[in-house]
Design a protein around this motif. Structure first.
Motif, PDB file in Angstrom:
ATOM      1  N   LEU A 168      -6.604   6.840   3.594  1.00 23.79           N
ATOM      2  CA  LEU A 168      -6.498   5.162   3.924  1.00 23.79           C
ATOM      3  C   LEU A 168      -5.404   4.923   5.007  1.00 23.79           C
ATOM      4  O   LEU A 168      -5.581   4.196   6.082  1.00 23.79           O
ATOM      5  CB  LEU A 168      -6.331   4.310   2.870  1.00 23.79           C
ATOM      6  CG  LEU A 168      -6.095   2.861   3.109  1.00 23.79           C
ATOM      7  CD1 LEU A 168      -7.497   2.479   3.883  1.00 23.79           C
ATOM      8  CD2 LEU A 168      -5.829   2.027   1.714  1.00 23.79           C
ATOM      9  N   TRP A 169      -4.183   5.612   4.884  1.00 28.52           N
ATOM     10  CA  TRP A 169      -3.040   5.433   5.630  1.00 28.52           C
ATOM     11  C   TRP A 169      -2.857   6.340   6.692  1.00 28.52           C
ATOM     12  O   TRP A 169      -1.790   6.484   7.266  1.00 28.52           O
ATOM     13  CB  TRP A 169      -1.868   5.007   4.855  1.00 28.52           C
ATOM     14  CG  TRP A 169      -2.058   3.694   4.375  1.00 28.52           C
ATOM     15  CD1 TRP A 169      -2.125   2.756   4.954  1.00 28.52           C
ATOM     16  CD2 TRP A 169      -1.898   3.174   2.781  1.00 28.52           C
ATOM     17  NE1 TRP A 169      -2.025   1.687   3.795  1.00 28.52           N
ATOM     18  CE2 TRP A 169      -2.188   1.976   2.789  1.00 28.52           C
ATOM     19  CE3 TRP A 169      -1.604   4.113   1.539  1.00 28.52           C
ATOM     20  CZ2 TRP A 169      -1.852   1.257   1.363  1.00 28.52           C
ATOM     21  CZ3 TRP A 169      -1.622   3.696   0.425  1.00 28.52           C
ATOM     22  CH2 TRP A 169      -1.764   1.950   0.454  1.00 28.52           C
ATOM     23  N   ALA A 170      -3.726   7.570   6.748  1.00 31.39           N
ATOM     24  CA  ALA A 170      -3.340   8.677   7.455  1.00 31.39           C
ATOM     25  C   ALA A 170      -2.999   8.462   9.019  1.00 31.39           C
ATOM     26  O   ALA A 170      -2.076   8.988   9.685  1.00 31.39           O
ATOM     27  CB  ALA A 170      -4.536   9.638   7.421  1.00 31.39           C
ATOM     28  N   ASP A 171      -3.548   7.594   9.578  1.00 29.91           N
ATOM     29  CA  ASP A 171      -3.512   7.100  10.964  1.00 29.91           C
ATOM     30  C   ASP A 171      -2.729   5.875  11.159  1.00 29.91           C
ATOM     31  O   ASP A 171      -2.676   5.459  12.189  1.00 29.91           O
ATOM     32  CB  ASP A 171      -4.738   6.977  11.528  1.00 29.91           C
ATOM     33  CG  ASP A 171      -5.805   8.255  11.602  1.00 29.91           C
ATOM     34  OD1 ASP A 171      -5.030   9.335  11.777  1.00 29.91           O
ATOM     35  OD2 ASP A 171      -6.800   8.243  11.446  1.00 29.91           O
ATOM     36  N   SER A 172      -2.100   5.331   9.855  1.00 31.52           N
ATOM     37  CA  SER A 172      -1.264   4.117  10.205  1.00 31.52           C
ATOM     38  C   SER A 172      -0.048   4.679  11.228  1.00 31.52           C
ATOM     39  O   SER A 172       0.682   5.890  11.032  1.00 31.52           O
ATOM     40  CB  SER A 172      -0.694   3.657   8.822  1.00 31.52           C
ATOM     41  OG  SER A 172       0.722   2.940   9.141  1.00 31.52           O
ATOM     42  N   GLY A 173       0.368   3.635  11.971  1.00 25.94           N
ATOM     43  CA  GLY A 173       1.332   3.781  12.774  1.00 25.94           C
ATOM     44  C   GLY A 173       2.806   4.135  12.182  1.00 25.94           C
ATOM     45  O   GLY A 173       3.576   5.118  12.546  1.00 25.94           O
ATOM     46  N   GLU A 174       2.983   3.431  11.081  1.00 30.48           N
ATOM     47  CA  GLU A 174       4.182   3.614  10.279  1.00 30.48           C
ATOM     48  C   GLU A 174       4.335   4.968   9.684  1.00 30.48           C
ATOM     49  O   GLU A 174       5.261   5.260   9.516  1.00 30.48           O
ATOM     50  CB  GLU A 174       4.480   2.253   9.383  1.00 30.48           C
ATOM     51  CG  GLU A 174       4.596   1.016   9.886  1.00 30.48           C
ATOM     52  CD  GLU A 174       4.749   0.110   8.557  1.00 30.48           C
ATOM     53  OE1 GLU A 174       5.610  -0.374   8.303  1.00 30.48           O
ATOM     54  OE2 GLU A 174       3.781   0.057   7.725  1.00 30.48           O
ATOM     55  N   VAL A 175       3.131   5.505   8.897  1.00 33.39           N
ATOM     56  CA  VAL A 175       3.066   6.802   8.578  1.00 33.39           C
ATOM     57  C   VAL A 175       3.177   7.985   9.562  1.00 33.39           C
ATOM     58  O   VAL A 175       3.903   8.779   9.579  1.00 33.39           O
ATOM     59  CB  VAL A 175       1.514   6.934   7.809  1.00 33.39           C
ATOM     60  CG1 VAL A 175       1.456   8.424   7.401  1.00 33.39           C
ATOM     61  CG2 VAL A 175       1.608   5.980   6.506  1.00 33.39           C
ATOM     62  N   VAL A 176       2.571   7.596  10.904  1.00 35.19           N
ATOM     63  CA  VAL A 176       2.802   8.743  11.959  1.00 35.19           C
ATOM     64  C   VAL A 176       4.323   8.833  12.188  1.00 35.19           C
ATOM     65  O   VAL A 176       4.701   9.862  12.502  1.00 35.19           O
ATOM     66  CB  VAL A 176       1.741   8.251  12.896  1.00 35.19           C
ATOM     67  CG1 VAL A 176       2.124   8.950  14.333  1.00 35.19           C
ATOM     68  CG2 VAL A 176       0.446   8.348  12.740  1.00 35.19           C
ATOM     69  N   GLU A 177       4.810   7.722  12.546  1.00 42.53           N
ATOM     70  CA  GLU A 177       6.335   7.475  12.537  1.00 42.53           C
ATOM     71  C   GLU A 177       7.277   8.208  11.638  1.00 42.53           C
ATOM     72  O   GLU A 177       8.115   8.768  12.104  1.00 42.53           O
ATOM     73  CB  GLU A 177       6.836   6.140  13.097  1.00 42.53           C
ATOM     74  CG  GLU A 177       8.361   6.216  13.562  1.00 42.53           C
ATOM     75  CD  GLU A 177       8.445   4.583  14.094  1.00 42.53           C
ATOM     76  OE1 GLU A 177       9.739   4.318  14.344  1.00 42.53           O
ATOM     77  OE2 GLU A 177       7.681   3.550  13.953  1.00 42.53           O
ATOM     78  N   ALA A 178       6.726   8.093  10.575  1.00 39.61           N
ATOM     79  CA  ALA A 178       7.750   8.410   9.480  1.00 39.61           C
ATOM     80  C   ALA A 178       7.529   9.877   9.219  1.00 39.61           C
ATOM     81  O   ALA A 178       8.366  10.581   8.260  1.00 39.61           O
ATOM     82  CB  ALA A 178       7.677   7.542   8.184  1.00 39.61           C
ATOM     83  N   SER A 179       6.250  10.481   9.500  1.00 41.70           N
ATOM     84  CA  SER A 179       5.905  11.905   8.988  1.00 41.70           C
ATOM     85  C   SER A 179       6.515  12.779   9.988  1.00 41.70           C
ATOM     86  O   SER A 179       6.027  12.563  11.156  1.00 41.70           O
ATOM     87  CB  SER A 179       4.486  11.790   8.931  1.00 41.70           C
ATOM     88  OG  SER A 179       4.000  11.053   7.811  1.00 41.70           O
ATOM     89  N   ASP A 180       7.120  13.768   9.720  1.00 43.34           N
ATOM     90  CA  ASP A 180       7.435  14.848  10.579  1.00 43.34           C
ATOM     91  C   ASP A 180       6.379  15.591  10.879  1.00 43.34           C
ATOM     92  O   ASP A 180       6.230  16.345  11.875  1.00 43.34           O
ATOM     93  CB  ASP A 180       8.758  15.906  10.121  1.00 43.34           C
ATOM     94  CG  ASP A 180       9.946  15.081   9.959  1.00 43.34           C
ATOM     95  OD1 ASP A 180      10.543  14.672  10.914  1.00 43.34           O
ATOM     96  OD2 ASP A 180      10.283  14.776   8.716  1.00 43.34           O
ATOM     97  N   TRP A 181       5.369  15.749   9.891  1.00 46.36           N
ATOM     98  CA  TRP A 181       4.314  16.560   9.944  1.00 46.36           C
ATOM     99  C   TRP A 181       3.151  15.744   9.188  1.00 46.36           C
ATOM    100  O   TRP A 181       3.415  15.108   8.219  1.00 46.36           O
ATOM    101  CB  TRP A 181       4.360  17.959   9.574  1.00 46.36           C
ATOM    102  CG  TRP A 181       5.199  18.895  10.237  1.00 46.36           C
ATOM    103  CD1 TRP A 181       4.981  19.545  11.413  1.00 46.36           C
ATOM    104  CD2 TRP A 181       6.404  19.213  10.005  1.00 46.36           C
ATOM    105  NE1 TRP A 181       6.012  20.196  11.859  1.00 46.36           N
ATOM    106  CE2 TRP A 181       6.916  20.054  11.152  1.00 46.36           C
ATOM    107  CE3 TRP A 181       7.292  18.774   9.040  1.00 46.36           C
ATOM    108  CZ2 TRP A 181       8.205  20.628  11.036  1.00 46.36           C
ATOM    109  CZ3 TRP A 181       8.612  19.311   8.710  1.00 46.36           C
ATOM    110  CH2 TRP A 181       9.200  20.243   9.902  1.00 46.36           C
ATOM    111  N   ARG A 182       1.786  15.791   9.724  1.00 46.35           N
ATOM    112  CA  ARG A 182       0.658  15.468   9.060  1.00 46.35           C
ATOM    113  C   ARG A 182      -0.316  16.617   8.963  1.00 46.35           C
ATOM    114  O   ARG A 182      -0.420  17.109   9.831  1.00 46.35           O
ATOM    115  CB  ARG A 182       0.039  14.255  10.046  1.00 46.35           C
ATOM    116  CG  ARG A 182       1.189  12.999  10.009  1.00 46.35           C
ATOM    117  CD  ARG A 182       0.751  12.165  11.186  1.00 46.35           C
ATOM    118  NE  ARG A 182      -0.492  11.713  11.130  1.00 46.35           N
ATOM    119  CZ  ARG A 182      -1.323  11.287  12.101  1.00 46.35           C
ATOM    120  NH1 ARG A 182      -1.117  11.617  13.315  1.00 46.35           N
ATOM    121  NH2 ARG A 182      -2.494  10.729  11.786  1.00 46.35           N
ATOM    122  N   ILE A 183      -1.004  16.766   7.706  1.00 48.02           N
ATOM    123  CA  ILE A 183      -1.637  18.041   7.556  1.00 48.02           C
ATOM    124  C   ILE A 183      -2.843  17.684   6.646  1.00 48.02           C
ATOM    125  O   ILE A 183      -3.128  16.304   5.998  1.00 48.02           O
ATOM    126  CB  ILE A 183      -0.666  19.063   6.681  1.00 48.02           C
ATOM    127  CG1 ILE A 183      -0.287  18.376   5.290  1.00 48.02           C
ATOM    128  CG2 ILE A 183       0.564  19.434   7.420  1.00 48.02           C
ATOM    129  CD1 ILE A 183       0.535  19.235   4.304  1.00 48.02           C
TER     130      ILE A 183
END
Length: 213
Positions: free
Chosen positions: A186-201
């Motif tokens: 649900l939140w994989a592409d949220s701007g906040e998640v993208v900004e807070a994640s050093d990596w997305r896997i």
């Protein structure tokens, strides 16, 4: 340099299918109904347990948990509850010399069940055992203290932004958000998640390359 990777439990290393199905069966709620309610509360940013409360407003969850345990229908985990990439990923990380820790918002009983699976991890600890739960900063502090790890050398992997990514980042750890389970997708592409994640896997096996770099 990443020396330690800390893994969330639910929907990061274990599937929640059995968990929700067992609650539905115990409370005589159709499994599809409870699953749909879980999705609804996820989308609203509410606590997971609210799904059960919507279906059974007067439920006493603590009392029901104890009743299930007494009836021999309590918490249970076996190999089928693990995602397929868990053992290969954790084993590869340890071969690289990375310390592997499993730490999530689970009960004392869940900690016992996880350790019984003999995961390729240095140690397993739960919020029930720590006496504090995510997203409280003390959760991360106590995990790092128990592991004798500096936050700047640790990476936290999880699916839930509010419980995993945001508080882990605030505690000084690096973060990897996994697109897995309802929260992760649900939140994989949220701007906040993208900004807070050093990596997305999308898989835990991707962590080997991250540590290798």
């Amino acid at each position: 340099m990443i020396e330690t990777i800390v893994f969330d439990v639910g929907e990061t290393i274990t599937r929640d299918d059995r968990y929700w199905a067992s609650w539905a069966d115990w409370l005589d709620i159709p499994r599809h109904t409870l699953s749909a309610l879980v999705g609804a509360v996820v989308a609203q940013g509410r606590d997971n347990a609210d799904a059960i409360r919507l279906a059974r407003p007067a439920v006493d969850l603590a009392a029901e948990y104890n009743a299930r345990e007494a009836a021999g229908r309590g918490e249970y985990l076996d190999e089928s509850d693990l995602y397929d990439d868990v053992r290969p990923a954790l084993s590869s990380l340890r071969e690289l010399g990375t310390r592997v820790i499993v730490a999530g918002n689970q009960t004392i009983r869940a900690g016992e069940l996880l350790r019984a699976l003999d995961l390729p991890a240095d140690f397993v600890i739960t919020s029930g055992e720590l006496g504090v739960a995510k997203p409280q900063p003390e959760f991360f502090q106590r995990v790092l203290s128990a592991a004798q790890v500096a936050p700047s050398t640790a990476l936290y992997v999880g699916d839930h932004p509010a419980s995993d990514i945001f508080p882990a980042k605030a505690a000084g750890l690096r973060t990897a958000h996994i697109r897995r389970g309802p929260w992760g997708h649900l939140w994989a592409d949220s701007g906040e998640v993208v900004e807070a994640s050093d990596w997305r896997i999308d898989s835990l096996t991707q962590l080997t390359a991250i540590v290798g770099r």
